[in-house]
Motif scaffolding. Structure first.
Motif, mmCIF file in Angstrom:
data_model
loop_
_atom_site.group_PDB
_atom_site.id
_atom_site.type_symbol
_atom_site.label_atom_id
_atom_site.label_comp_id
_atom_site.label_asym_id
_atom_site.label_seq_id
_atom_site.Cartn_x
_atom_site.Cartn_y
_atom_site.Cartn_z
ATOM 1 N N UNK A 168 51.321 -11.432 -22.936
ATOM 2 C CA UNK A 168 50.178 -12.304 -22.745
ATOM 3 C C UNK A 168 50.151 -12.751 -21.283
ATOM 4 N N UNK A 169 49.085 -12.464 -20.567
ATOM 5 C CA UNK A 169 49.054 -12.861 -19.151
ATOM 6 C C UNK A 169 48.922 -14.378 -19.021
ATOM 7 N N UNK A 170 49.558 -14.890 -17.960
ATOM 8 C CA UNK A 170 49.468 -16.324 -17.695
ATOM 9 C C UNK A 170 48.093 -16.646 -17.096
ATOM 10 N N UNK A 171 47.774 -17.914 -17.161
ATOM 11 C CA UNK A 171 46.547 -18.437 -16.552
ATOM 12 C C UNK A 171 45.283 -17.789 -17.141
ATOM 13 N N UNK A 172 45.371 -17.405 -18.408
ATOM 14 C CA UNK A 172 44.192 -16.801 -19.043
ATOM 15 C C UNK A 172 43.064 -17.829 -19.118
ATOM 16 N N UNK A 173 41.827 -17.346 -18.947
ATOM 17 C CA UNK A 173 40.686 -18.261 -18.968
ATOM 18 C C UNK A 173 40.072 -18.442 -20.356
ATOM 19 N N UNK A 174 40.633 -17.848 -21.341
ATOM 20 C CA UNK A 174 40.146 -18.063 -22.697
ATOM 21 C C UNK A 174 39.099 -17.030 -23.121
ATOM 22 N N UNK A 175 38.243 -17.361 -24.013
ATOM 23 C CA UNK A 175 38.143 -18.697 -24.639
ATOM 24 C C UNK A 175 39.319 -19.004 -25.552
ATOM 25 N N UNK A 176 39.615 -20.286 -25.746
ATOM 26 C CA UNK A 176 40.707 -20.748 -26.569
ATOM 27 C C UNK A 176 40.153 -21.461 -27.790
ATOM 28 N N UNK A 177 40.848 -21.375 -28.908
ATOM 29 C CA UNK A 177 42.082 -20.598 -29.094
ATOM 30 C C UNK A 177 41.829 -19.099 -29.069
ATOM 31 N N UNK A 178 42.776 -18.404 -28.513
ATOM 32 C CA UNK A 178 42.663 -16.955 -28.346
ATOM 33 C C UNK A 178 43.577 -16.283 -29.362
ATOM 34 N N UNK A 179 42.971 -15.361 -30.184
ATOM 35 C CA UNK A 179 43.740 -14.697 -31.217
ATOM 36 C C UNK A 179 44.681 -13.674 -30.600
ATOM 37 N N UNK A 180 45.895 -13.692 -31.112
ATOM 38 C CA UNK A 180 46.904 -12.779 -30.597
ATOM 39 C C UNK A 180 47.237 -11.686 -31.614
ATOM 40 N N UNK A 181 47.585 -12.095 -32.844
ATOM 41 C CA UNK A 181 48.039 -11.148 -33.846
ATOM 42 C C UNK A 181 47.841 -11.791 -35.217
ATOM 43 N N UNK A 182 47.801 -10.931 -36.270
ATOM 44 C CA UNK A 182 47.660 -11.440 -37.635
ATOM 45 C C UNK A 182 48.902 -11.056 -38.427
ATOM 46 N N UNK A 183 49.487 -12.089 -39.021
ATOM 47 C CA UNK A 183 50.719 -11.896 -39.801
ATOM 48 C C UNK A 183 50.319 -11.864 -41.277
ATOM 49 N N UNK A 184 50.827 -10.846 -42.018
ATOM 50 C CA UNK A 184 50.433 -10.674 -43.413
ATOM 51 C C UNK A 184 51.610 -10.177 -44.244
ATOM 52 N N UNK A 185 51.631 -10.626 -45.480
ATOM 53 C CA UNK A 185 52.637 -10.153 -46.438
ATOM 54 C C UNK A 185 51.915 -9.326 -47.504
ATOM 55 N N UNK A 186 52.536 -8.248 -47.954
ATOM 56 C CA UNK A 186 51.888 -7.393 -48.948
ATOM 57 C C UNK A 186 51.891 -8.042 -50.328
#
Length: 906
Positions: A168-186
């Motif tokens: 994830x680059x620093x000083x990102x301008x957004x928009x925030x909140x910014x989605x990174x990843x989705x965690x899921x259980x089967x």
């Protein structure tokens, strides 16, 4: 390619240099500009904006890093800006479909300078089916399956997944909140699960950076990251059912913050100090400057390069130094460093990241101050080729010349301090040169006396050097050598006798008027016409005189070798020679007369007193002779007894033991005890010989078996000297005087004791005593007394003629009774003294008063007493009429009476 037609070839290099310089200057100016780097900032937000929600981050370029900027919003009711440029929502509100626009201001707190930038907020569009499908294509992280039990045994499952880190680059301008990843259980198909993340950045400080949707498991970042604060986040994802039971093992999620070039290089010191010796060759190391960059040092953002922007002064070359662009080492690249011309150089050093890329890299500057240190490359040079001085002859420790030099090296250093030496012109070492530590001048000083008659002038060659050798390749110029001309001034000097002392040999006994010798002095001032006169300075026996003109010495008395003024046969006399110069000078000379002995002293017997026994045995008298002459006019001696009187040879005999001793014995068997004078003839060995009859006083006494006198008259017989007798008489006289003085003192003491006797006996003194009156008889009218017992003196005699003791008469003298003063009934306190003085005066003039040392009898008071009878006192009649308040003023002795009579009714 761009080509300039028609330009001479000689101008092409110059034009190229100017073009390059202008490009560098313009690029340097464009590197940094204070203010907002963008004109408009944009952000895309969901429809619902919550209070405290971060919206976007605005950047402000602070080139010198010293400005203190304060942010403000044009819509302070809806938006606020933190010091780091992050924009937050002040309240919750729905965002409309139209764009929201407001301004952000930045103001310098010191200079009040102000900048502004526009901010546009856009509504995030709703998801269509396709966009929803695309959104479902966000990377998912699925929990690995747990190990299952089968038939009571464990079945090994597939190894847990290794989830790659999220960048994830620093000083990102957004928009925030910014989605990174989705965690899921089967297992979410069969169970209702809840997702969560833990770790620094989630539920641990700094909290709230990463959030997760507990239903969908979508992991988001809420604000821009700063790699320089935290370069990596380590989170753990959890999946539980609605009852909080763990249904999956936690998985690790690593988020790497990608570095951005958001930090300028910073020098460790803003000013660097270094030094380099003057005359250093190219390539000489000077110093090292160091800068650091908070960005990733392994990336281009943290790779620095150095270069020199400017050099001041630019002489003798504008490029005297260069710097290693990677290490920061500064070295010399040109010759010509001269401290005497340029003592210090100031370099502006620039450090740029991105490997020095002027377009993308960030830069910063520092100052390097290089001091050119001194070396001995300038020899001292005299300010004149010849120096002049003069000195009076025979003077030492005199400064005759002051040598001045110039030295361009740094003052008060070994390369500047001068050392002077005399290379020629002073073979005898009469001069020395000392260095003045303050002025560096050479002080030519005379250290040995100089005689004008021998040397009238000195020409010295002197050289000046430094305390340290000259630098290699530097030679002493001719100006480092000078000439000193010293003129000697003639002064009047002391005449001197030669030889001094002068020794002559003469026989003693020379008669007065004999010329002994001529003792003259010489005048060292050969070039002055002066006369010398002589006088006698010391002649203890007053035997000599000297002629004041020619210095002839003549006797005025007989010379005697045996005089106490002659020591070891030598008689010393001192004479003074004085000239008539200006000022007049004088010198002394000693004449030593060695006196030769003549036989002018007859020998004498020694000792002059002796004792012997009445009989020849058991002892005898050993005698010798004393002769003031010396050999050969002294011993050996001849001893003999005279022929007359005849009793001498009849009673005594003398035997010569050797040349110096003889023995005197009784010739008869018995000689009566007493003192006898025995004449002895002693003859010396002089030529001619000299004889003398010397008297030996012999005491003849009774002796014991050892030959010692035993009679009581031994001391008297031996006789006392005149001095001893005088001393004894003085002691007796002093003792008598002391006794007489003691007797006189005792008599005077008795008289003083009698004269100072008290008026009454101390035992009868009523002062401070308690008197007991046991019996009180009746009044004088109630009893009958024998008045004949009262006796008084007849007349008043002065104290000076009264005899010691008491003189009484048998009959009472008839005199008129004196009139004593009567005390008033209520006297004033001030009248007490007058009353006592009047009574004392009346008593002194009373001829009937008894003497002070008489025994007083108070049985009879007389008639008509002025005091009145005690029996007639009537306190009741007078006490109420009299006031006793005055007793309070009489002091503590009358306090009791004052309390008794002055206390009122009490």
């Amino acid at each position: 390619m761009c080509r300039i037609a028609g330009a001479p070839r000689t101008l092409l290099p110059l034009l190229a240099a100017l073009l390059q310089a202008s490009v560098e200057a313009s690029g340097e100016i464009a590197l940094c500009k204070t203010g907002f780097p963008e004109d408009v900032y944009s952000a895309v937000l969901p429809k619902d904006v919550h209070e405290g929600q971060p919206l976007l981050n605005v950047k402000f370029s602070n080139c010198n890093g010293k400005r203190k900027v304060q942010y403000e919003s044009s819509e302070p009711a809806d938006f606020k800006v933190d010091e780091d440029g992050m924009v937050y929502a002040v309240r919750s509100f729905p965002l409309s479909a139209e764009q929201a626009r407001f301004l952000i201001y930045a103001q310098d707190k010191e200079t009040q300078e102000k900048w502004q930038v526009a901010v546009k907020l856009s509504l995030k569009p709703s998801l269509t089916d396709e966009s929803a499908k695309e959104s479902q294509e966000i990377e998912e992280i699925v929990f690995p399956r747990q190990l299952a039990k089968n038939s009571g045994s464990l079945q090994r499952q597939k190894r847990d997944w290794v989830i790659p880190p999220i960048n994830l680059p620093e000083n990102s301008r957004g928009p925030f909140p910014q989605e990174l990843v989705r965690i899921r259980s089967d297992r979410d198909k069969n169970l209702s699960l809840r997702y969560s993340v833990t770790g620094p950045g989630a539920d641990q400080p700094p909290t709230g950076i990463f959030i997760i949707n507990p239903i969908s498991g979508q992991l988001s970042v809420t604000k821009p990251l700063d790699r320089e604060l935290i370069a990596r986040f380590h989170l753990r994802a959890h999946a539980v059912d609605i009852n909080g039971n763990q249904v999956e093992n936690p998985i690790d999620i690593v988020i790497n913050v990608i570095d951005m070039n958001d930090n300028r290089p910073e020098f460790l010191h803003q000013v660097w100090n270094g030094s380099v010796p003057e005359g250093s060759k190219p390539g000489t190391y000077v110093m090292t400057v160091t800068a650091i960059d908070a960005d990733d040092p392994n990336a281009l953002n943290g790779m620095l390069r150095y270069r020199i922007l400017s050099q001041a002064p630019s002489t003798p070359s504008p490029n005297m130094f260069t710097i290693n662009n990677e290490t920061g080492d500064i070295i010399t690249v040109a010759a010509g460093l001269d401290r005497e011309k340029v003592q210090q150089y100031t370099l502006i050093i620039q450090a740029t990241d991105m490997e020095g890329n002027p377009t993308y890299g960030l830069s910063n500057t520092a100052t390097a101050v290089i001091t050119v240190t001194d070396v001995n490359d300038n020899p001292p040079e005299f300010t004149a080729m010849t120096f002049y001085g003069e000195v009076p002859e025979n003077r030492v420790d005199v400064i005759v010349a002051n040598l001045t030099v110039t030295d361009k090296d740094q003052p008060h250093t070994p390369a500047w301090n001068a050392v002077y030496r005399i290379s020629s012109g002073d073979p005898t070492g009469r001069f020395a040169i000392q260095t003045d530590p303050n002025s560096n001048d050479g002080l030519v000083t005379v250290v040995k006396p100089i005689d004008f008659e021998s040397n009238r002038m000195f020409v010295l060659t002197v050289a000046a050097e430094n305390q340290v050798p000259l630098a290699k390749g530097i030679q002493h110029p001719p100006q480092s050598t000078a000439t000193v001309s010293v003129t000697v001034i003639d002064v009047n000097e002391n005449p001197y006798f030669a030889p001094n002392p002068k020794i002559i040999r003469q026989e003693e006994g020379l008669h007065a008027g004999t010329m002994l010798t001529t003792f003259t002095a010489q005048d060292p001032d050969r070039y002055m016409q002066q006369n010398i006169r002589y006088t006698k300075l010391y002649d203890p026996a007053n035997w000599l005189k000297i002629d004041p003109i020619n210095g002839q010495i003549t006797t005025i008395a007989v010379l005697d070798r045996e005089s106490p003024n002659v020591k070891n046969n030598i008689y010393n006399a001192t004479f003074l020679a004085s000239d008539n110069g200006i000022p007049p000078m004088s010198g002394t000379g000693t004449l030593q007369i060695y006196l030769l002995d003549i036989n002018d002293n007859a020998p004498q017997v020694l000792p002059q007193e002796a004792e012997t026994c009445e009989t020849p045995e058991p002892n005898s008298i050993n005698i010798t002779a004393l002769d003031y002459d010396i050999d050969p006019n002294a011993g050996p001696f001849a001893f003999d007894l005279p022929l007359s009187p005849v009793t001498i040879k009849r009673n005594w005999t003398i035997t010569r033991l050797n040349g110096d001793f003889a023995q005197l014995n009784l010739k008869i068997k018995f000689l009566e005890a007493g003192i006898y004078e025995v004449p002895i003839i002693i003859t010396d060995s002089g030529n001619p010989p000299k004889s003398n009859i010397s008297i030996l006083r012999v005491k003849v006494c009774q002796c014991d078996s050892n030959g010692d006198c035993t009679d009581v008259d031994r001391i008297v017989g031996a006789g006392l000297g005149t001095g001893a007798i005088i001393a004894i008489l003085l002691c007796i006289i002093i003792l008598l005087i002391l006794v007489l003085m003691f007797v006189v003192w005792m008599k005077r003491r008795d008289k003083e004791r009698q004269a100072k006797q008290l008026l009454i006996d101390p035992e009868d003194d009523v002062r401070d005593n308690i008197l007991k009156y046991d019996e009180e008889g009746g009044g004088e009218e109630d009893q009958d007394y024998d008045l004949s017992q009262l006796q008084q003196p007849d007349t008043v005699e002065p104290d000076a003629i009264k005899p010691v003791g008491i003189r009484r008469l048998d009959e009472r003298p008839i005199h008129a009774e004196p009139q004593y003063p009567v005390r008033s009934a209520a006297p004033h306190p001030g009248d007490i003294g007058d009353f006592i003085n009047e009574g004392l005066k009346a008593a002194d003039n009373d001829p009937t008063a008894p003497p002070y040392d008489s025994l007083l009898v108070f049985d009879y008071e007389g008639s008509g007493s002025t005091a009145g009878s005690l029996s007639s006192l009537n306190s009741s009649s007078s006490g109420g009429e009299q006031s006793y308040d005055y007793l309070n003023d009489w002091g503590p002795r009358f306090k009791k009476l004052a309390d008794m009579y002055g206390g009122g009714d009490d």
